[in-house]
Design an enzyme around this catalytic site. Structure first.
Site, PDB file in Angstrom:
ATOM      1  N   ASP A   1       1.898   6.135   6.001  1.00  0.00           N
ATOM      2  CA  ASP A   1       0.849   5.320   5.402  1.00  0.00           C
ATOM      3  C   ASP A   1       1.296   4.658   4.105  1.00  0.00           C
ATOM      4  OD1 ASP A   1      -1.630   4.281   5.966  1.00  0.00           O
ATOM      5  OD2 ASP A   1      -2.734   5.780   4.828  1.00  0.00           O
TER       6      ASP A   1
ATOM      7  N   ASP B   1     -11.878   7.708   4.273  1.00  0.00           N
ATOM      8  CA  ASP B   1     -10.668   7.377   5.024  1.00  0.00           C
ATOM      9  C   ASP B   1     -10.367   5.882   4.988  1.00  0.00           C
ATOM     10  OD1 ASP B   1      -8.430   7.972   6.516  1.00  0.00           O
ATOM     11  OD2 ASP B   1      -9.472   7.919   8.445  1.00  0.00           O
TER      12      ASP B   1
ATOM     13  N   GLU C   1      -9.409   4.277   2.337  1.00  0.00           N
ATOM     14  CA  GLU C   1      -8.947   4.356   0.945  1.00  0.00           C
ATOM     15  C   GLU C   1      -7.900   3.314   0.594  1.00  0.00           C
ATOM     16  OE1 GLU C   1      -5.570   5.546   2.926  1.00  0.00           O
ATOM     17  OE2 GLU C   1      -7.625   6.168   3.350  1.00  0.00           O
TER      18      GLU C   1
ATOM     19  N   LYS D   1       0.850  -1.204   0.000  1.00  0.00           N
ATOM     20  CA  LYS D   1       0.000   0.000   0.000  1.00  0.00           C
ATOM     21  C   LYS D   1       0.878   1.244   0.000  1.00  0.00           C
ATOM     22  CE  LYS D   1      -2.980   2.624   3.151  1.00  0.00           C
ATOM     23  NZ  LYS D   1      -3.571   2.643   4.511  1.00  0.00           N
TER      24      LYS D   1
ATOM     25  N   ARG E   1      -7.693   0.149   1.149  1.00  0.00           N
ATOM     26  CA  ARG E   1      -8.246  -1.098   0.596  1.00  0.00           C
ATOM     27  C   ARG E   1      -8.710  -0.913  -0.848  1.00  0.00           C
ATOM     28  NH1 ARG E   1     -12.590  -1.206   5.288  1.00  0.00           N
ATOM     29  NH2 ARG E   1     -10.757  -0.234   6.246  1.00  0.00           N
TER      30      ARG E   1
ATOM     31  N   ASP F   1      -2.154  10.468   4.117  1.00  0.00           N
ATOM     32  CA  ASP F   1      -3.583  10.216   4.214  1.00  0.00           C
ATOM     33  C   ASP F   1      -4.234  11.273   5.088  1.00  0.00           C
ATOM     34  OD1 ASP F   1      -6.109   9.189   4.192  1.00  0.00           O
ATOM     35  OD2 ASP F   1      -5.688   7.546   5.585  1.00  0.00           O
TER      36      ASP F   1
ATOM     37  N   LYS G   1      -9.396  13.314   8.774  1.00  0.00           N
ATOM     38  CA  LYS G   1      -8.906  12.877  10.075  1.00  0.00           C
ATOM     39  C   LYS G   1      -8.747  14.083  11.003  1.00  0.00           C
ATOM     40  CE  LYS G   1      -5.967   9.096   8.300  1.00  0.00           C
ATOM     41  NZ  LYS G   1      -6.524   7.958   9.038  1.00  0.00           N
TER      42      LYS G   1
END
Length: 469
Positions: free
Chosen positions: A258, A317, A319, A235, A321, A240, A247
């Site tokens: 991330d 949030d 995202e 990933k 996946r 993020d 967030k």
């Protein structure tokens, strides 16, 4: 990256200071056998043979105090079974010079000795760093593999520690190109219109970013096409914000990490190629920034996917996946023998198992057991959580094939893994590691900050699976 290449060298009898190892069980016996002068020095330094303690001793029992005539006694958990980190604190504390174990060889402990030298000093050029502490070993065949492990770990740490302004999608691409060039691999990058058409979820997540950080899919291929194909996916969310479901500031503070899954995938690819494993490696990194602007994807949007499934956005949030779904589909098109993905995917995994243990999910029990056993063997533990089928109902959508965020807040790591499973081809063994990629507090050989968690476990599994072919 910190230069770790010359910290572990063959022992050819060259000058070096000795390190004597003791453990708590053998400490009293060792101490009794020492001359009184040594016993007094040991008492003065409050050394009791506990792990990560050490004392400095004169080589001749204290008769000559010349600086070059001292040695070290160090405490370890078990003299008969040295773990990877048992000499790391010692390596952090000793002065520059060459050292050897007085009895035996370092074995697994050499890894911690080398990684103890790691420093992230990209933004602190004036920081004074201690000189190298070189460890000598008679196990010459283990030196190069150990250094490779340390260098791959340092690569992950460097990438995760680097702030998002300097580790965006183009920087992930450059890192992949550098690794590929070192081993004769090829890199293919999909971006722009081709990305929007071929990988619509990757494009949707990353399209709000500034054009400099435009989304892309990075693919690296290496190895003999006749060998078993292994897909490694990471990933690559370089930052993020949470998107329109933004967030809070506290949750955003560490979101430079991330892309930790991408760093793990690159580190593992480097290990696979360095060991020349007989596999056809296919590494994929969907690289995006989940930003906020007028064209950001929205809660309630329905996205197409490369697989053809439609996905309702329950939360922007969730995202990671989404981009992994398109990457898993692409990997499956080549019919790999095995798929492994790394992702800093859910806070729920951290609540469940804490920062040290990557949550492991797998659709194959034998594969899961192999990774668990490897993690135990190399002291890189993972913890399996279930792909609990009945929780799939939490991802139902009234208007699309699937929702990206489970309702009710239950089992967040499990529902995320169940979402990913929808994009894994039937019959292909798959393991997903929801890893933190961060160490909240320092430990010997492992400073606070970015870290590789689960990478060595997967590599050890791959070596056992393919290394003898």
């Amino acid at each position: 990256m910190t230069d770790l290449s010359n910290l572990l060298r063959p022992d050819n009898g060259q000058s070096a200071r000795s390190i004597h190892l003791v453990d708590a069980a053998g400490f009293e016996g060792w101490l009794t056998a020492q001359p009184e002068s040594v016993r007094l020095l040991v008492a003065a330094q409050k050394f009791r043979g506990k792990p990560h303690e050490h004392a400095v001793l004169p080589e001749d029992g204290g008769q000559n105090r010349a600086a070059q005539d001292w040695s070290i006694v160090a405490g370890v958990a078990s003299v008969s079974q040295l773990g990877p980190w048992c000499l790391a604190r010692l390596a952090e504390q000793l002065p520059e010079g060459s050292y050897r174990l007085a009895e035996g060889d370092p074995g697994e402990a050499a890894l911690g000795w080398v990684t103890a030298h790691y420093r992230f000093d990209r933004y602190r050029k004036d920081e004074a760093t201690p000189g190298p502490r070189v460890l000598l070993s008679r196990e010459v065949a283990r030196i190069e593999p150990t250094v490779r492990l340390a260098e791959a770990t340092a690569l992950v740490r460097d990438m995760v520690n680097t702030p998002a302004a300097d580790m965006g999608p183009p920087d992930l691409e450059a890192a992949a190109q550098a690794v590929a060039q070192a081993f004769g691999a090829t890199v293919t990058v999909t971006r722009g219109d081709a990305l929007e058409q071929g990988y619509p979820m990757v494009h949707a997540v990353g399209k709000a970013a500034h054009r400099t950080f435009a989304p892309r899919l990075i693919e690296l291929e290496w190895g003999d096409p006749r060998h078993p194909r292994v897909a490694i996916i990471g990933k690559g969310v370089c930052f993020d914000s949470g998107g329109l479901d933004i967030k809070p500031s506290a949750g955003m503070r560490l979101m430079k990490k991330d892309m930790g899954g991408a760093a793990h995938a690159l580190g593992l690819a480097r290990l696979i190629m360095g060991a020349n494993l007989p596999v056809r490696l296919h590494m994929l990194i969907p690289a995006v920034e989940n930003a906020i602007s007028g064209n950001a994807f929205r809660p309630g949007d329905i996205l197409a996917s490369r697989k053809g499934l439609t996905v309702e956005i329950g939360n922007t949030d969730a995202e990671g996946r989404l981009i992994l779904g398109d990457a898993l589909t692409r990997a499956g098109e080549e019919r790999p023998e095995l798929i492994v993905d790394f992702a800093t995917l859910t806070g729920a995994a951290r609540v469940a198992v804490g920062p040290d243990l990557p949550a492991l999910f797998a659709n194959d029990d034998a594969l899961a057991q192999a990774v668990e056993a490897a993690g135990t063997a190399v002291d890189d533990p993972v913890w399996r959580l279930p792909l609990w089928d009945s929780y799939s109902d939490m991802l139902k959508s009234d208007v699309a094939d699937i929702n990206n965020a489970g309702e009710g807040g239950f089992a967040g790591a499990i529902t995320a893994a169940l979402f990913l499973r929808r994009f894994v081809p039937d019959g292909v063994p798959w393991v997903h590691l929801d890893t933190f990629a961060w160490r909240p507090s320092a430990r010997p050989g492992r400073p606070k900050g970015g870290d590789a968690l689960g990478m060595r476990a997967v590599f050890d599994m791959l070596q056992k699976r393919y290394g003898k072919r």
